[in-house]
Enzyme design. Structure first.
Site, mmCIF file in Angstrom:
data_model
loop_
_atom_site.group_PDB
_atom_site.id
_atom_site.type_symbol
_atom_site.label_atom_id
_atom_site.label_comp_id
_atom_site.label_asym_id
_atom_site.label_seq_id
_atom_site.Cartn_x
_atom_site.Cartn_y
_atom_site.Cartn_z
ATOM 1 N N HIS A 124 34.761 33.253 33.624
ATOM 2 C CA HIS A 124 35.226 34.420 34.387
ATOM 3 C C HIS A 124 35.786 33.988 35.736
ATOM 4 O O HIS A 124 36.874 34.410 36.143
ATOM 5 C CB HIS A 124 34.065 35.393 34.580
ATOM 6 C CG HIS A 124 34.327 36.475 35.569
ATOM 7 N ND1 HIS A 124 34.759 37.734 35.206
ATOM 8 C CD2 HIS A 124 34.215 36.498 36.921
ATOM 9 C CE1 HIS A 124 34.910 38.474 36.290
ATOM 10 N NE2 HIS A 124 34.580 37.744 37.348
ATOM 11 N N GLU A 125 35.048 33.125 36.447
ATOM 12 C CA GLU A 125 35.484 32.697 37.775
ATOM 13 C C GLU A 125 36.751 31.855 37.700
ATOM 14 O O GLU A 125 37.663 32.015 38.522
ATOM 15 C CB GLU A 125 34.359 31.912 38.465
ATOM 16 C CG GLU A 125 33.101 32.729 38.716
ATOM 17 C CD GLU A 125 33.351 33.973 39.547
ATOM 18 O OE1 GLU A 125 34.291 33.969 40.376
ATOM 19 O OE2 GLU A 125 32.614 34.967 39.370
ATOM 20 N N HIS A 128 39.818 34.006 37.357
ATOM 21 C CA HIS A 128 40.399 34.508 38.607
ATOM 22 C C HIS A 128 41.449 33.537 39.139
ATOM 23 O O HIS A 128 42.493 33.950 39.646
ATOM 24 C CB HIS A 128 39.305 34.676 39.665
ATOM 25 C CG HIS A 128 38.487 35.924 39.523
ATOM 26 N ND1 HIS A 128 39.052 37.188 39.488
ATOM 27 C CD2 HIS A 128 37.147 36.109 39.436
ATOM 28 C CE1 HIS A 128 38.096 38.088 39.383
ATOM 29 N NE2 HIS A 128 36.929 37.466 39.334
#
Length: 265
Positions: A124-125, A128
């Site tokens: 998820h990170e 980004h």
């Protein structure tokens, strides 16, 4: 008010138009080099301010997962020299910055129970970063401020009555109607990117759902989703479940390629 709207639209057109990994239109006005410089500088500052975890096994575990994910990134991202640091911090958090930087807090390891769940957060990170959300957010903030300043100037020049009241309304409307939903769209997009990335790397997609179920059990006071930059855990889980079939197909393909990460503490 038509002039006000025209000024804000003109300001938005200054930014460059791009497309995110999920097909969403983006406006960005900063170069990749600039964002990488900011990311590297920010990461160095964090390393100077926070305690770094020295335990060898913990670091090997986190880096094992990071390496599996990085191998599945697009070429321009996978070829970067990624730096992965574990910080001794009790918060259940992780982050990634432009320039190939990943930070994981030790507190997250108490919530992410296995490699699949931790891969969901780290994916998820990293999502980004590859979607250039930091660039998009900086652009949005800059354009928003410029648009409001232009609006105030136009109303002042035209002697618009109740200018201060209108500006306060525009500011609140921009926050609730643009800034907050914009943050939620980034989080939802990163969830999808991360889910597919972890699946391509050979991690079980169901780990993402299990992770957010664990997060939900942590409880704590949360603002209404309408006034939050993050989707609620329930909505997150629902969205992830709606994407799980596609991710499972990617996971099966990874298994056939012999991708079986064995990351353990």
């Amino acid at each position: 008010m038509k002039r006000v709207v025209a000024c804000m639209v003109a300001t938005l057109l200054i930014a460059g138009c791009k497309t995110s990994p999920t097909g969403r239109t983006q406006y960005m006005m900063y170069s990749e080099q600039k964002m990488n410089e900011l990311g590297v500088a920010g990461f160095e500052q964090i390393k100077n301010e926070q305690q770094i975890e020295a335990d060898v096994k913990t670091n090997q575990y986190v880096k094992c997962i990071a390496n599996a994910l990085i191998e599945q990134l697009p070429n321009q991202n996978s070829k970067q020299n990624w730096e992965v640091v574990v910080f001794r911090d009790d918060s259940a958090n992780a982050f990634a910055l432009p320039g190939g930087k990943i930070g994981v807090h030790t507190g997250l390891l108490k919530v992410a129970k296995d490699q699949h769940q931790l891969a969901a957060v780290m994916g998820h990170e990293v999502g980004h970063v590859i979607a250039q959300h930091a660039n998009e957010r900086m652009t949005q903030n800059g354009l928003l401020q410029a648009g409001l300043q232009l609006s105030n100037t136009v109303m002042e020049m035209n002697n618009v009555q109740s200018r201060n009241t209108i500006m306060q309304g525009l500011g609140l409307g921009a926050q609730v109607g643009l800034t907050l939903p914009f943050g939620r769209s980034h989080e939802s997009e990163a969830d999808v990117i991360g889910l597919n990335l972890m699946a391509k790397a050979g991690f079980k997609p169901i780990g993402a759902v299990e992770l957010w179920q664990n997060m939900e059990k942590l409880g704590g006071d949360r603002p209404m989703e309408f006034l939050s930059t993050h989707p609620s855990p329930d909505n997150r889980i629902e969205k992830l479940n709606s994407k799980i079939a596609e991710a499972n197909s990617l996971y099966k393909a990874a298994q056939q390629k012999g991708l079986h990460p064995q990351c353990r503490i």
